[in-house]
Design a protein around this motif. Structure first.
Motif, PDB file in Angstrom:
ATOM      1  N   HIS A  60      47.848  51.615  52.091  1.00 26.89           N
ATOM      2  CA  HIS A  60      48.291  50.221  52.175  1.00 26.89           C
ATOM      3  C   HIS A  60      47.114  49.263  52.308  1.00 26.89           C
ATOM      4  O   HIS A  60      47.028  48.262  51.584  1.00 26.89           O
ATOM      5  N   LYS A  61      46.202  49.553  53.223  1.00 30.06           N
ATOM      6  CA  LYS A  61      45.042  48.685  53.425  1.00 30.06           C
ATOM      7  C   LYS A  61      44.220  48.557  52.137  1.00 30.06           C
ATOM      8  O   LYS A  61      43.737  47.482  51.793  1.00 30.06           O
ATOM      9  N   ASN A  62      44.038  49.672  51.467  1.00 28.18           N
ATOM     10  CA  ASN A  62      43.247  49.669  50.244  1.00 28.18           C
ATOM     11  C   ASN A  62      43.883  48.808  49.157  1.00 28.18           C
ATOM     12  O   ASN A  62      43.208  48.054  48.457  1.00 28.18           O
ATOM     13  N   VAL A  63      45.188  48.937  48.986  1.00 27.33           N
ATOM     14  CA  VAL A  63      45.889  48.171  47.953  1.00 27.33           C
ATOM     15  C   VAL A  63      45.894  46.685  48.282  1.00 27.33           C
ATOM     16  O   VAL A  63      45.620  45.837  47.424  1.00 27.33           O
ATOM     17  N   VAL A  64      46.191  46.343  49.525  1.00 24.56           N
ATOM     18  CA  VAL A  64      46.225  44.937  49.937  1.00 24.56           C
ATOM     19  C   VAL A  64      44.856  44.281  49.788  1.00 24.56           C
ATOM     20  O   VAL A  64      44.740  43.115  49.397  1.00 24.56           O
ATOM     21  N   ALA A  65      43.805  45.051  50.064  1.00 26.81           N
ATOM     22  CA  ALA A  65      42.451  44.500  50.008  1.00 26.81           C
ATOM     23  C   ALA A  65      41.948  44.284  48.585  1.00 26.81           C
ATOM     24  O   ALA A  65      40.938  43.614  48.374  1.00 26.81           O
ATOM     25  N   HIS A  66      42.654  44.840  47.605  1.00 25.24           N
ATOM     26  CA  HIS A  66      42.181  44.729  46.221  1.00 25.24           C
ATOM     27  C   HIS A  66      42.636  43.390  45.638  1.00 25.24           C
ATOM     28  O   HIS A  66      43.573  43.295  44.853  1.00 25.24           O
ATOM     29  N   ASP A  67      41.918  42.341  46.030  1.00 22.90           N
ATOM     30  CA  ASP A  67      42.271  40.978  45.638  1.00 22.90           C
ATOM     31  C   ASP A  67      41.367  40.492  44.504  1.00 22.90           C
ATOM     32  O   ASP A  67      40.653  41.277  43.871  1.00 22.90           O
ATOM     33  N   ASP A  68      41.396  39.208  44.258  1.00 23.73           N
ATOM     34  CA  ASP A  68      40.606  38.603  43.179  1.00 23.73           C
ATOM     35  C   ASP A  68      39.127  38.954  43.290  1.00 23.73           C
ATOM     36  O   ASP A  68      38.486  39.352  42.302  1.00 23.73           O
ATOM     37  N   ALA A  69      38.580  38.863  44.489  1.00 23.01           N
ATOM     38  CA  ALA A  69      37.153  39.136  44.674  1.00 23.01           C
ATOM     39  C   ALA A  69      36.825  40.596  44.376  1.00 23.01           C
ATOM     40  O   ALA A  69      35.797  40.907  43.759  1.00 23.01           O
ATOM     41  N   LYS A  70      37.704  41.517  44.807  1.00 22.49           N
ATOM     42  CA  LYS A  70      37.461  42.934  44.559  1.00 22.49           C
ATOM     43  C   LYS A  70      37.541  43.252  43.066  1.00 22.49           C
ATOM     44  O   LYS A  70      36.756  44.053  42.548  1.00 22.49           O
ATOM     45  N   VAL A  71      38.504  42.638  42.387  1.00 20.00           N
ATOM     46  CA  VAL A  71      38.617  42.852  40.936  1.00 20.00           C
ATOM     47  C   VAL A  71      37.345  42.405  40.237  1.00 20.00           C
ATOM     48  O   VAL A  71      36.785  43.116  39.395  1.00 20.00           O
ATOM     49  N   ARG A  72      36.857  41.225  40.605  1.00 18.31           N
ATOM     50  CA  ARG A  72      35.652  40.689  39.951  1.00 18.31           C
ATOM     51  C   ARG A  72      34.416  41.524  40.268  1.00 18.31           C
ATOM     52  O   ARG A  72      33.556  41.724  39.402  1.00 18.31           O
TER      53      ARG A  72
END
Length: 496
Positions: free
Chosen positions: A389-401
């Motif tokens: 859950h933490k890993n998925v939630v943390a994968h936001d715009d900044a992580k994608v970039r």
């Protein structure tokens, strides 16, 4: 249904009545797997289907998310349908015409790959067409391949219902990017779509499949694809392809078992309730886990174990955590070994501003979560679910970039497989509208896939046919691991 008169089907070849896969012979007798229906599918004819209208697109450059997939197999997904209320020749004619019209809305699918002088790979939208195969397996019926109480594993005959088995996506430079095989069974029909993975992810594949079905049943197209390449995934980085073309990064001849496990809404809700219970040994200690962007470098992240107050652990994360625990236990690994659970995520809605939901192409990244085997097995379900859950939630715009930037620094093909014997890769999604593929005479009876991209630990998630939050997991494991999973009562208590 009114179809365009410009539909062209050519290069039609009729084949003699012979099986595409021969039986294994031993001492002059046919050797068959116990409890499995005999597999022998005959190719009847092949045609090339062209778009009903010429393409207005010239070419589309492959993106940072597309290029790594050049070493992966073509995707193979298909649907088992009830028999149509008209003759099979009429069905084939309707499907060819509908496919032709569909291709006019998805012109890249009728094109070919090409690499320019600078090393960039493009889809040339040249209307070269897709392959259409008529096959026959009229000795097979749904009671023997789907409903038989003696069945456990997925029958091998389903692998014969797809074209281009184990074909690497890079070969789209010469082969069609799509092949549709229609297989006639005794009391059903199977439509198998094989699509180049360098030009579509699961979202785009099912969008195409759904549109194909809409056109066939005479409905209006509900959503049109978006072909813009003005996104963060568009890059000037060049991927260097090995001489002779890329190879798959896993052993595609490894002995495997494949089984579909069904989870009702009630079972999944019970898992979710368990995963969201606070206290116990699940969230009290500091834990170091690992995040990894698509094809990127591993970066350690420390979590203090505090539950997220903004979001609860989802049903799918809860189910994934239970699978991770049970497969890890079945593998009988060293407690000190690290295990990875890799989930593919759709980045279209994670970016700011958000991408079009119907962006055509790959827009996915991989989120691995890593933990020590001993902890996975000694902690409770919530602990594993909370890591995911933490890993998925943390994968936001900044992580994608950041994942995109990391790939641009070192362009590389996607390393698909289970390299250390301790990994699980979750693909597809129960959110994909697979059972919306009504071609005009009823919803699918089942969803099945081909041989493509399968290795020990590859899992594909499908929605359950009854909907309402139910899930089917297509699980591919080494035979001894599958046997262990089937004897894991913690896992099997949720299976129906």
């Amino acid at each position: 249904m009114t179809c365009s008169s410009t539909t062209t089907v050519s290069k039609c070849t009729v084949y003699p009545s012979q099986p595409t896969v021969s039986s294994l012979l031993e001492n002059g007798k046919t050797k068959r797997k116990e409890k499995m229906p005999c597999s022998s599918t005959t190719t009847v004819s092949k045609c090339t289907v062209y778009p009903s209208q010429p393409s207005s697109l010239e070419s589309l450059k492959l993106s940072v998310s597309d290029l790594p997939m050049l070493s992966c197999h073509y995707i193979q997904k298909g649907i088992l349908l009830p028999p149509p209320p008209f003759s099979f020749p009429d069905l084939l004619l309707s499907l060819k015409r509908s496919l032709s019209i569909t291709l006019s809305f998805f012109p890249p699918l009728a094109g070919r790959l090409f690499t320019d002088s600078d090393g960039y790979v493009h889809i040339q939208c040249n209307d070269a067409g897709v392959e259409f195969i008529h096959a026959s397996a009229k000795h097979l019926a749904t009671h023997s391949i789907l409903y038989s109480p003696t069945l456990t594993d997925v029958p091998g005959c389903f692998k014969e219902f797809f074209a281009y088995s184990k074909t690497i996506s890079y070969t789209g430079h010469t082969l069609p990017l799509v092949a549709v095989q229609v297989t006639e069974l005794a009391d059903a029909v199977f439509i198998g779509c094989t699509v180049n993975h360098a030009i579509v992810d699961g979202s785009s594949l099912w969008h195409f499949f759904n549109t194909f079905a809409e056109i066939c049943r005479g409905a209006k197209i509900s959503e049109f694809p978006e072909f813009t390449r003005d996104t963060v995934f568009n890059s000037s980085a060049v991927l260097k392809v090995p001489a002779g073309g890329p190879k798959v990064t896993f052993d595609d001849e490894q002995p495997l078992r494949e089984r579909v496990f069904h989870f009702s809404r009630e079972a999944i809700q019970k898992l979710k309730l368990t995963a969201n219970q606070y206290g116990g040994n699940g969230v009290t200690d500091s834990t170091e886990f690992v995040e990894k962007k698509a094809n990127g470098e591993i970066t350690p992240v420390t979590a203090n174990g505090t539950a997220h107050k903004t979001e609860e652990i989802s049903s799918f994360q809860s189910l994934s955590a239970q699978l991770w625990r049970s497969v890890t236990r079945a593998r009988k690994l060293d407690p000190r070994k690290m295990s990875t659970f890799r989930m593919a995520v759709n980045c279209r809605r994670r970016l700011e501003p958000k991408m079009d939901a119907y962006y055509f192409g790959n827009a996915i990244q991989s989120i691995p979560t890593v933990a020590e085997v001993g902890e996975i097995l000694s902690r409770d379900l919530r602990w594993c679910a909370d890591l995911l859950h933490k890993n998925v939630v943390a994968h936001d715009d900044a992580k994608v970039r950041r994942g995109i930037e990391d790939w641009e620094k070192s362009p590389r093909l996607f390393p698909l497989g289970n390299f250390d014997g301790a990994s699980i890769t979750m693909g597809s999604s129960p959110r994909f509208p697979m059972y919306d593929n009504d071609f005009g005479w009823g919803r699918p009876l089942a969803i099945r896939s081909g041989k493509a991209n399968k290795f020990d630990g590859k899992i594909s998630a499908f929605p359950g046919r009854e909907g309402n939050g139910s899930v089917d997991l297509e699980v591919v494991l080494a035979p001894e691991t599958m046997a262990g999973l089937e004897n894991d009562m913690e896992f099997m208590q949720y299976v129906t």
